[in-house]
Design a protein around this motif. Structure first.
Motif, PDB file in Angstrom:
ATOM      1  N   HIS A 202       0.838  -1.206   0.000  1.00  0.00           N
ATOM      2  CA  HIS A 202       0.000   0.000   0.000  1.00  0.00           C
ATOM      3  C   HIS A 202       0.874   1.257   0.000  1.00  0.00           C
ATOM      4  O   HIS A 202       0.586   2.229  -0.703  1.00  0.00           O
ATOM      5  CB  HIS A 202      -0.906   0.014   1.230  1.00  0.00           C
ATOM      6  CG  HIS A 202      -1.991  -1.003   1.213  1.00  0.00           C
ATOM      7  ND1 HIS A 202      -3.263  -0.746   0.730  1.00  0.00           N
ATOM      8  CD2 HIS A 202      -2.000  -2.292   1.626  1.00  0.00           C
ATOM      9  CE1 HIS A 202      -4.008  -1.833   0.851  1.00  0.00           C
ATOM     10  NE2 HIS A 202      -3.255  -2.789   1.399  1.00  0.00           N
ATOM     11  N   ALA A 203       1.936   1.222   0.805  1.00  0.00           N
ATOM     12  CA  ALA A 203       2.755   2.423   1.005  1.00  0.00           C
ATOM     13  C   ALA A 203       3.438   2.895  -0.274  1.00  0.00           C
ATOM     14  O   ALA A 203       3.642   4.099  -0.463  1.00  0.00           O
ATOM     15  CB  ALA A 203       3.805   2.156   2.079  1.00  0.00           C
TER      16      ALA A 203
ATOM     17  N   PHE B  67       3.449   7.138   4.742  1.00  0.00           N
ATOM     18  CA  PHE B  67       2.225   6.340   4.859  1.00  0.00           C
ATOM     19  C   PHE B  67       2.122   5.862   6.306  1.00  0.00           C
ATOM     20  O   PHE B  67       3.003   5.159   6.787  1.00  0.00           O
ATOM     21  CB  PHE B  67       2.299   5.163   3.887  1.00  0.00           C
ATOM     22  CG  PHE B  67       1.063   4.319   3.839  1.00  0.00           C
ATOM     23  CD1 PHE B  67       0.989   3.119   4.545  1.00  0.00           C
ATOM     24  CD2 PHE B  67      -0.018   4.704   3.071  1.00  0.00           C
ATOM     25  CE1 PHE B  67      -0.142   2.346   4.499  1.00  0.00           C
ATOM     26  CE2 PHE B  67      -1.158   3.923   3.008  1.00  0.00           C
ATOM     27  CZ  PHE B  67      -1.221   2.734   3.720  1.00  0.00           C
TER      28      PHE B  67
ATOM     29  N   ASN C  57       2.322   3.178  -3.076  1.00  0.00           N
ATOM     30  CA  ASN C  57       1.408   3.962  -3.912  1.00  0.00           C
ATOM     31  C   ASN C  57       1.268   5.394  -3.410  1.00  0.00           C
ATOM     32  O   ASN C  57       0.493   6.169  -3.968  1.00  0.00           O
ATOM     33  CB  ASN C  57       0.034   3.291  -3.943  1.00  0.00           C
ATOM     34  CG  ASN C  57       0.028   2.023  -4.766  1.00  0.00           C
ATOM     35  OD1 ASN C  57      -0.035   2.055  -5.988  1.00  0.00           O
ATOM     36  ND2 ASN C  57       0.130   0.884  -4.082  1.00  0.00           N
ATOM     37  N   SER C  58       1.983   5.719  -2.360  1.00  0.00           N
ATOM     38  CA  SER C  58       1.898   7.056  -1.782  1.00  0.00           C
ATOM     39  C   SER C  58       3.162   7.846  -2.080  1.00  0.00           C
ATOM     40  O   SER C  58       4.249   7.284  -2.182  1.00  0.00           O
ATOM     41  CB  SER C  58       1.695   6.953  -0.265  1.00  0.00           C
ATOM     42  OG  SER C  58       1.728   8.228   0.328  1.00  0.00           O
ATOM     43  N   ASP C  59       3.008   9.145  -2.215  1.00  0.00           N
ATOM     44  CA  ASP C  59       4.162  10.028  -2.376  1.00  0.00           C
ATOM     45  C   ASP C  59       4.618  10.601  -1.043  1.00  0.00           C
ATOM     46  O   ASP C  59       5.644  11.279  -0.978  1.00  0.00           O
ATOM     47  CB  ASP C  59       3.825  11.192  -3.320  1.00  0.00           C
ATOM     48  CG  ASP C  59       3.605  10.738  -4.751  1.00  0.00           C
ATOM     49  OD1 ASP C  59       2.756  11.330  -5.432  1.00  0.00           O
ATOM     50  OD2 ASP C  59       4.300   9.790  -5.167  1.00  0.00           O
ATOM     51  N   GLN C  60       3.861  10.341   0.012  1.00  0.00           N
ATOM     52  CA  GLN C  60       4.147  10.890   1.325  1.00  0.00           C
ATOM     53  C   GLN C  60       4.409   9.761   2.322  1.00  0.00           C
ATOM     54  O   GLN C  60       4.332   8.584   1.983  1.00  0.00           O
ATOM     55  CB  GLN C  60       2.966  11.753   1.800  1.00  0.00           C
ATOM     56  CG  GLN C  60       2.555  12.845   0.826  1.00  0.00           C
ATOM     57  CD  GLN C  60       3.647  13.873   0.606  1.00  0.00           C
ATOM     58  OE1 GLN C  60       4.405  14.195   1.539  1.00  0.00           O
ATOM     59  NE2 GLN C  60       3.764  14.394  -0.608  1.00  0.00           N
TER      60      GLN C  60
ATOM     61  N   THR D 127      10.080   0.368   0.812  1.00  0.00           N
ATOM     62  CA  THR D 127       9.963   1.342   1.885  1.00  0.00           C
ATOM     63  C   THR D 127      11.034   1.141   2.951  1.00  0.00           C
ATOM     64  O   THR D 127      11.629   0.064   3.061  1.00  0.00           O
ATOM     65  CB  THR D 127       8.605   1.235   2.619  1.00  0.00           C
ATOM     66  OG1 THR D 127       8.596   0.064   3.444  1.00  0.00           O
ATOM     67  CG2 THR D 127       7.439   1.190   1.657  1.00  0.00           C
TER      68      THR D 127
ATOM     69  N   CYS E 239       8.247   5.262   4.789  1.00  0.00           N
ATOM     70  CA  CYS E 239       8.641   6.229   3.775  1.00  0.00           C
ATOM     71  C   CYS E 239       8.918   5.463   2.488  1.00  0.00           C
ATOM     72  O   CYS E 239       9.770   4.565   2.471  1.00  0.00           O
ATOM     73  CB  CYS E 239       9.904   6.971   4.204  1.00  0.00           C
ATOM     74  SG  CYS E 239      10.491   8.145   2.957  1.00  0.00           S
TER      75      CYS E 239
END
Length: 330
Positions: free
Chosen positions: A79-80, A87, A82-85, A128, A116
């Motif tokens: 999941h993480a 998570f 897929n984030s730019d920030q 991450t 991160c």
């Protein structure tokens, strides 16, 4: 439970991951040191460097758990990426995506998770740097920044050959790598009002060793120093070869007296090495210690500058000591 969504650039992402040739490789100290630092910095039981493969997440470094990988469809890191920030899951039991996840309801019983995303030099999310706790919690603004900074260092470690932050001869950090890690440790010390010290060390008569014994003898000397540093210094310490015959170590939560104790132990280990190797050119060193002062040192560079001035003074003082009282050479 919701399985992680697949990134739109999945094919390119996997290609970038495979190009690193890092999956299923042996543990490396440069990554293990970061997860140990993360555990200590955030006071959590688990910290991971996780790389998200096609059907699994594989841990390049795993501090606090024995597992080396888990299926991707139950992974938090899936999941993480897929984030730019940063998570963050404050309480997995209350999040519909994870409440019935086997990693939540069974071992390791994840409650808090923060990560991160770590990207390649061309921008693909590879995995991450993540931290895990067994109780609910949340990150402060400073902690989010710290996690982001550590994630950036992981990115740079993944691109170590390109970024040149590892000393090829000794396998420990070089000057650039030292500055990256030591600055982070310095900031941590400043926030916690901890005493910390820089040890600046150089090999005596290194030019003579190279000239008389050849480059191989000089390389052997530098490798020996690095190996002793690796053996003696703690997980929270940062050390490196910062120049030809120069080394540095930033010792967190250690005042000048404590650093002197470390160097006495270093001398003992070096004496053992010299005795065991029966070196034609016994290794000797000189050093100085600068205790971190948050009012006078804003970065690790300023601490290193202070140490360099002391070492220069020592060198000049030693040279003068070789003169007779009338100024002639002994």
């Amino acid at each position: 439970m919701r399985s992680p969504p697949t990134p739109a650039n999945e094919a390119q992402r996997l290609e970038a991951l495979r190009a690193l040739n890092i999956l299923d490789t042996a543990p490396e100290e440069r990554f293990d040191r970061l997860t140990r630092l993360a555990r200590r910095m955030f006071d959590v039981p688990v910290a991971l460097v996780s790389l998200v493969d096609k059907n699994r997440q594989w841990f390049k470094s795993h501090d606090g758990i024995d597992a080396t990988e888990t299926p991707r469809d139950v992974s938090f890191c899936g999941h993480a990426i897929n984030s730019d920030q940063i998570f963050e899951i404050q309480d997995a039991r209350k999040d519909q995506r994870f409440s019935d996840n086997p990693l939540v309801i069974d071992n390791p019983n994840i409650r808090f998770y923060a990560a991160c995303p770590v990207r390649s030099s061309t921008g693909e999310a590879l995995g991450t740097l993540c931290i895990i706790d067994l109780k609910p919690r949340s990150l402060t603004a400073d902690e989010r920044e710290n996690l982001r900074d550590l994630g950036l260092i992981v990115e740079r470690e993944l691109a170590a050959q390109q970024m040149a932050i590892i000393d090829e001869l000794t396998g420990i950090s070089n000057r650039s790598g030292f500055i990256l890690l030591a600055n982070k440790s310095l900031k941590y010390s400043a926030r916690r009002y901890l005493s910390s010290s820089l040890v600046y060390l150089n090999v005596k008569k290194f030019k003579e060793i190279n000239e008389r014994g050849g480059r191989a003898e000089g390389d052997k000397t530098l490798i020996a120093i690095a190996e002793i540093m690796t053996k003696l210094f703690r997980d929270s310490d940062v050390f490196a070869r910062i120049g030809g015959d120069e080394f540095a170590a930033f010792l967190s939560d250690t005042d000048k007296e404590g650093a002197e104790c470390f160097m006495r132990r270093f001398q003992v280990e070096l004496d053992r090495y010299n005795s065991a190797e029966e070196n034609t050119y016994p290794i000797e060193f000189s050093y100085c210690i600068i205790e971190y002062d948050r009012f006078n040192h804003d970065t690790i560079d300023s601490v290193m500058d202070a140490a360099a001035k002391v070492m220069y003074w020592k060198k000049e003082h030693t040279a003068l000591g070789r003169l007779n009282s009338d100024g002639s050479r002994k």
